[in-house]
Design an enzyme around this catalytic site. Sequence first.
Site, mmCIF file in Angstrom:
data_model
loop_
_atom_site.group_PDB
_atom_site.id
_atom_site.type_symbol
_atom_site.label_atom_id
_atom_site.label_comp_id
_atom_site.label_asym_id
_atom_site.label_seq_id
_atom_site.Cartn_x
_atom_site.Cartn_y
_atom_site.Cartn_z
ATOM 1 N N ASP A 148 -8.371 14.558 8.508
ATOM 2 C CA ASP A 148 -8.362 13.207 9.016
ATOM 3 C C ASP A 148 -9.354 12.667 9.578
ATOM 4 O OD1 ASP A 148 -7.130 11.003 10.188
ATOM 5 O OD2 ASP A 148 -6.516 12.249 12.252
ATOM 6 N N TYR A 184 -11.739 -4.099 7.056
ATOM 7 C CA TYR A 184 -10.456 -3.711 7.607
ATOM 8 C C TYR A 184 -10.360 -2.537 8.777
ATOM 9 C CZ TYR A 184 -5.795 -1.986 8.312
ATOM 10 O OH TYR A 184 -4.604 -1.388 8.809
ATOM 11 N N HIS A 185 -11.356 -1.397 8.300
ATOM 12 C CA HIS A 185 -11.489 -0.354 9.350
ATOM 13 C C HIS A 185 -12.266 -0.545 10.556
ATOM 14 C CE1 HIS A 185 -9.450 1.927 5.963
ATOM 15 N NE2 HIS A 185 -8.959 2.338 6.731
ATOM 16 N N HIS A 245 -9.631 9.401 10.998
ATOM 17 C CA HIS A 245 -9.205 8.330 11.931
ATOM 18 C C HIS A 245 -9.798 8.845 13.285
ATOM 19 C CE1 HIS A 245 -6.390 6.489 8.856
ATOM 20 N NE2 HIS A 245 -7.026 5.456 9.504
ATOM 21 N N LYS A 286 -11.206 17.673 15.627
ATOM 22 C CA LYS A 286 -10.399 17.071 14.796
ATOM 23 C C LYS A 286 -10.379 18.105 13.660
ATOM 24 C CE LYS A 286 -10.031 12.985 13.664
ATOM 25 N NZ LYS A 286 -8.606 12.675 14.203
ATOM 26 N N TYR A 291 0.952 -1.341 0.066
ATOM 27 C CA TYR A 291 0.015 0.066 0.006
ATOM 28 C C TYR A 291 0.849 1.182 0.029
ATOM 29 C CZ TYR A 291 -3.747 3.046 1.794
ATOM 30 O OH TYR A 291 -4.688 4.057 1.838
#
Length: 654
Positions: free
Chosen positions: A533, A170-171, A535, A529, A16
């Site tokens: 981003d 995945y996340h 996340h 935030k 990746y």
Amino acid sequence: MTETQTRDKPWLIRTYAGHSTASASNALYRNNLAKGQTGLSVAFDLPTQTGYDSDHVLARGEVGKVGVPVCHLGDMRTLFQEIPLEQMNTSMTINATAPWLLSLYIAAAEEQGADISKLQGTVQNDLIKEYLSRGTYICPPKPSLKMIGDVAEYCYRHVPKWNPMNVCSYHLQEAGATPEQELSFALATAIAVLDELKPRVADEDFPALCGRISFFVNAGIRFVTEMCKMRAFVDLWDEILLERYGVDEPKYRRFRYGVQVNSLGLTEQQPENNVYRILIEMLAVTLSKKARARAVQLPAWNEALGLPRPWDQQWSMRMQQILAYETDLLEYDDLFDDNPAVDRKVQALKDGARAELANIGSMGGAIGAIDYMKGRLVDSNAERLGRIERNETVVVGVNRWTDGEASPLVGEDGGIMVVDPAVEQEQIGRLNEWRATRDNVAVKSALAALRKAAAKGENVMPASIACAKAGVTTGEWAGEMRAVHGEYRAPTGVSKAVSNKTEGLDDLRAMVDAVSDSLGQRLKFLVGKPGLDGHSNGAEQIAFRARDCGMDIDYEGIRLTPEQIVEAAKNGAHVLGLSILSGSHIPLVEEVMQRMREAGLGTPVVVGGIIPDDDAARLLAMGVAKVYTPKDFELNAIMRDVVTLADPKAVAAE
């Protein structure tokens, strides 16, 4: 190996990758392919993922940081220069702007003279997990689901070897999902997509369309459980396609998946230990032939520190090559068939996933259950972190055996690659040059046709490809989608209601009460935030714990400008916490601090993220009170700092 045995083909070996600029990323791709990589996996920067050009206010500090910026066909052309796309298998980790990036890829391939019907690869194109865990969404769920369907329908008719969607669990694991939640939430997403697609094609064509849906999963450190999870995925997907959709042909019911192993468990402390973690996690998705990944990409040992260098990525690629080519793994049938312990675990996971799927189905499916799923993920992640804090889950070098030698791998450069800040202005310069030299009449006409197609509910892919060829930019394409469908604010999963979770927090709650009495009002903690981003796991867990400690929390989720955060701080925040994991902490915190001074606010500021020591020193010099990195896993210690910073008596004593 006997004469009758045949060795299986290895999985696609990917890394990746993408950073800085299209030309720098192109050099990296060609270098990795020369080293034996067999497919490409493209990382795009956050402005590209969220539909902004590199010169947008929200893109400040984010350009080229976590991936490559692609603003127009010229960038895509440069990204794949001297890489024949007709012969390549390319995975693009892109979701909200997936129709657009695929359009640019098709346009670039046609410029190379490729037959687009022969293109092979994947766009992730999973928006539901973006609302739950990653945050690069743009539009509301229903029009987003419609665009996922547009890509799948177009690919089925024109690019038949392309995987038009990667259902991405995945996340979900990165956000704290249990194996049962990972199975059920991902499969619920797949069901929502298939329900969207079924009316679009003839009944006899639908099974083949099902056969193009792929998955992208995570493999954690509990590798027996993870291997069983993959076998459960295989069985459940087969069951859903057969029983719900009547797909009789077994080849169309295959569970086809790629994997990146877990990044959540990589540690900043004793980072060399991550090499072993990555290897063990890879075994979960390769040992069982029945549930073996079709493509594998591994993180580098130093991703908890920052952006990996080419050598770090090479080391992870060699790990795959040694397993695939030096060992005898690919010479044998499935090693776990008829193992009673494995069968019991797989059955338990399937039972748990079926129960959760039924629960989601009762809410109207994945779209109707977004708020519910988000809340469950935040709860599960809080439980996971709590087990680490209480030493119930051992993490070597973090909460057990913490004394060790300094890692020689880190070296003088900090063990990571740092993107040159000048990259952003250079990219903006190229973007302005592109705009100045294109045919603006053709651009306006193409955008008008795109807007018309989107408003009428037509498939947006043909109009998007026409936009790509006309010179439209990423921000312009996404601007039309925003104009037609509106923007969306996903749920945070953090309730502002008073918490009854008090176990182990009595002392902290007493501290909060005492300081609140001194302040004359409830201690208010603003969690922001800034930037792009998405996340949000760390910010959510900080807000979650602060609420449990009795604070008045103000957390509105991701993607706020520094200006918006400072405006929120004017509403009486006693401490401001900023969370930035994309590497853009220096410019974003600098702007927040400047705006705070201009507004006359003396509110203490704390910052959390993947922040190298030198950057932490710069942040402290700007006036930041505390800097936290992944090694600061004890949330209660952070809470004590927040209470102390808000305490007027402590300030007076200083």
